[in-house]
Design a protein around this motif. Structure first.
Motif, PDB file in Angstrom:
ATOM      1  N   VAL A 253       0.934  -1.306  -0.152  1.00  0.00           N
ATOM      2  CA  VAL A 253      -0.079  -0.142  -0.014  1.00  0.00           C
ATOM      3  C   VAL A 253       0.761   1.217   0.155  1.00  0.00           C
ATOM      4  O   VAL A 253       1.721   1.375   0.853  1.00  0.00           O
ATOM      5  N   SER A 254       0.654   2.072  -1.100  1.00  0.00           N
ATOM      6  CA  SER A 254       1.655   3.284  -1.086  1.00  0.00           C
ATOM      7  C   SER A 254       0.880   4.455  -1.418  1.00  0.00           C
ATOM      8  O   SER A 254       0.097   4.583  -2.377  1.00  0.00           O
ATOM      9  N   VAL A 255       1.234   5.373  -0.552  1.00  0.00           N
ATOM     10  CA  VAL A 255       0.415   6.848  -0.776  1.00  0.00           C
ATOM     11  C   VAL A 255       1.311   8.075  -0.773  1.00  0.00           C
ATOM     12  O   VAL A 255       2.264   7.898   0.262  1.00  0.00           O
ATOM     13  N   SER A 256       1.116   9.008  -1.331  1.00  0.00           N
ATOM     14  CA  SER A 256       1.858  10.124  -1.034  1.00  0.00           C
ATOM     15  C   SER A 256       0.982  11.359  -0.716  1.00  0.00           C
ATOM     16  O   SER A 256      -0.183  11.566  -1.232  1.00  0.00           O
ATOM     17  N   LEU A 257       1.153  12.025   0.430  1.00  0.00           N
ATOM     18  CA  LEU A 257       0.484  13.170   0.691  1.00  0.00           C
ATOM     19  C   LEU A 257       1.020  14.447   0.504  1.00  0.00           C
ATOM     20  O   LEU A 257       0.655  15.506   0.889  1.00  0.00           O
TER      21      LEU A 257
END
Length: 569
Positions: free
Chosen positions: A96-100
């Protein structure tokens, strides 16, 4: 040079697969994977300044650990030598990879909606979970809530508060149930929403949301294999990682992983050799080296790549500060606005190549950043505008400006600050400007000297000959530009060359030529005479006569530190 055959330069490209498959130059940082696995931490936080390759490294981690990994992406790279690690970990986990980094709403509602969309788009990558035989109907219903789009028609994802704060943990759990393998969680630029919230006035709401989100994802998540986060600040005091005993923090002062972000000396040499630019190494080092992570000297990759790109098209191109127009420069501007005389003196020491000793706090909150000048020293250090020299004495560091590129950023900010400060005394500014068409040399000299004493003195000892006048040139331009009814022309082509400053005053039918010189040995009168001689020999007044001005004033202005002399022909 054959531009076609060489690999492309990845300016602004943060996707590892694209770099590896579409012919871009890649500096091998896959040793980070080995070091992470050998130095195990369940939750790993890397704090580094922006533009040092955090997002590209996170993309690399995603491709390495994800199921279905294309192993050819890593052929010939450092991690490929670790055959046992690759056999056990490559392509072995749901990720799971997210950029904020784009969560930047003007109000809390907008920022929250953007966070929902960021996580929702990541959830859509696993839409196949809705058909998984390993998930219950209840699981699938929760999965649908992560992927639910609202009714705006703009593709915005809509989640309740309960679903949002549990979203990352829920995704990990659903993937664990589907694959029977715990998930790897990657969160890039985790603190950007707090930075934006602080500026926009909804900080308390955002810190509560992120605290709850991270607490569930990182603290009470039995479906987590390990997590990696990146950001600029550690933000420990805000208890954003409350009770998280498994947090492994690597700041810019830690020696471990010190070469994993940014470029090393040898890596820059190899890049320059590849593009046939070996002769530019010394310039590259002076302008873009000088950062220090742990005990390792680091170059900023953003600057290096942009300068190499520029050199390929223009082999004689001189370096420049590619950070010049970034929003991060606001910290320097606030710093200058809050500075007292002692701090301004310390700033002089920095821009003139010296160091200042300051206690650094690496656990500041975004709410505290601008509370005091002491905090601003810490922020300039954490964000890469200052770096350490020598060995720290406890929490006290010898701070320095890393290189000529950041020095240029400081100088530009100093000039902007000075321009605003000088505008506050309208009568003095008006008297200074009006003295030029009146040929009142004494007033010009007296007031310019007063202005120089108010600003930060810069000795341009580290720039090539012929560029030492730029700072004083900038001060003059800033002062004269307050006359909106005058045409102020900088570095104008006139006569046989380019004059420093031309001023055209239509109402008075007066043109003004100003040539600025830096008195290298402190001989101000000689430098003034040289300036006037240059005006005559290069016929700088020609353009003013061609534009129809009957009267032309010619000024030679010499500067040395905070001294000046003004002469007229």
């Amino acid at each position: 040079m054959d531009l076609v055959r060489k690999k492309k330069l990845p300016i602004g490209i943060e996707d590892f697969e694209k770099i590896r498959t579409e012919g871009f130059y890649y500096v091998d940082k896959t040793g980070l994977i080995r070091d992470l696995l050998y130095n195990w931490g369940e939750v790993n936080l890397f704090t580094r300044p922006r533009r040092f390759g955090k997002s590209l490294n996170m993309s690399m981690l995603r491709y390495f650990f994800s199921y279905g990994c294309d192993s050819s992406l890593f052929d010939g790279l450092e991690i490929a030598k670790e055959t046992e690690l690759c056999r056990e970990y490559m392509g072995a986990f749901p990720v799971v990879s997210v950029s904020l980094k784009d969560i930047s709403g003007r109000d809390y509602k907008t920022a929250r909606s953007m966070l929902c969309s960021t996580i929702g788009r990541e959830a859509m990558q696993f839409e196949y979970l809705l058909d998984s035989t390993n998930l219950t109907e209840r699981d699938k219903s929760l999965c649908e809530q992560l992927m639910q789009v609202d009714q705006t028609g703009q593709g915005t994802f809509d989640m309740s508060d309960e679903v949002l704060v549990s979203s990352l943990k829920l995704l990990c759990r659903l993937l664990y149930k589907h694959y029977g393998k715990k998930a790897v969680l990657l969160i890039d630029e985790y603190d950007v929403p707090l930075d934006k919230a602080q500026h926009a006035g909804y900080y308390d709401e955002m810190i509560l949301l992120l605290r709850n989100l991270f607490s569930q994802a990182l603290k009470t998540n039995d479906s987590l294999q390990f997590a990696v986060l990146t950001g600029c600040l550690r933000i420990a005091r805000e208890s954003i990682f409350t009770g998280l005993n498994n947090l492994n923090v690597m700041t810019i002062t830690n020696t471990m992983f010190s070469g994993s972000f940014g470029l090393l000396d040898e890596e820059v040499k190899q890049m320059l050799e590849y593009y046939g630019l070996e002769d530019k190494f010394d310039l590259m080092k002076q302008w873009y080296d000088g950062y220090r992570f742990g005990n390792t000297e680091i170059y900023c990759p953003w600057d290096v790549i942009n300068y190499v790109y520029q050199l390929r098209a223009e082999p004689d191109a001189f370096p420049k500060a590619f950070w010049m127009h970034t929003s991060g420069n606001d910290t320097i501007r606030v710093f200058l606005e809050k500075a007292d005389q002692s701090t301004k003196y310390e700033m002089e020491q920095l821009v003139n190549g010296r160091t200042v000793a300051k206690k650094i706090d690496q656990e500041l909150t975004y709410q505290e950043l601008y509370d005091s000048i002491d905090h601003l020293w810490s922020i300039l250090f954490i964000t890469g505008y200052l770096t350490q020299r020598g060995t720290a004495d406890g929490e006290t560091y010898q701070l320095a400006i890393p290189n000529l590129a950041i020095r240029q950023v400081f100088i530009r900010c100093i000039l902007e600050w000075f321009r605003k400060e000088s505008a506050k005394d309208a009568p003095m500014l008006r008297a200074f400007c009006e003295a030029f068409p009146k040929a009142d040399v004494q007033t010009v000299e007296k007031l310019f000297l007063a202005y120089l004493k108010k600003t930060i003195s810069i000795r341009d000892t580290n720039v090539r000959k012929g560029r030492k006048e730029n700072f004083y040139h900038g001060i003059l331009l800033g002062l004269l530009s307050h006359r909106g009814d005058w045409r102020i022309i900088s570095n104008a082509e006139s006569g046989e060359g380019y004059s420093d400053i031309l001023v055209e005053i239509d109402e008075e039918d007066i043109g003004i030529v100003i040539e600025v010189k830096y008195a290298q040995e402190g001989d101000l009168e000689a430098a003034c005479r040289q300036a006037l001689k240059q005006i005559g020999e290069m016929d700088y007044e020609r353009r003013l006569h061609q534009d129809g001005f009957g009267t032309v004033r010619k000024y030679g202005i010499a500067c040395y530190k905070k001294s000046c002399k003004v002469m007229m022909e």
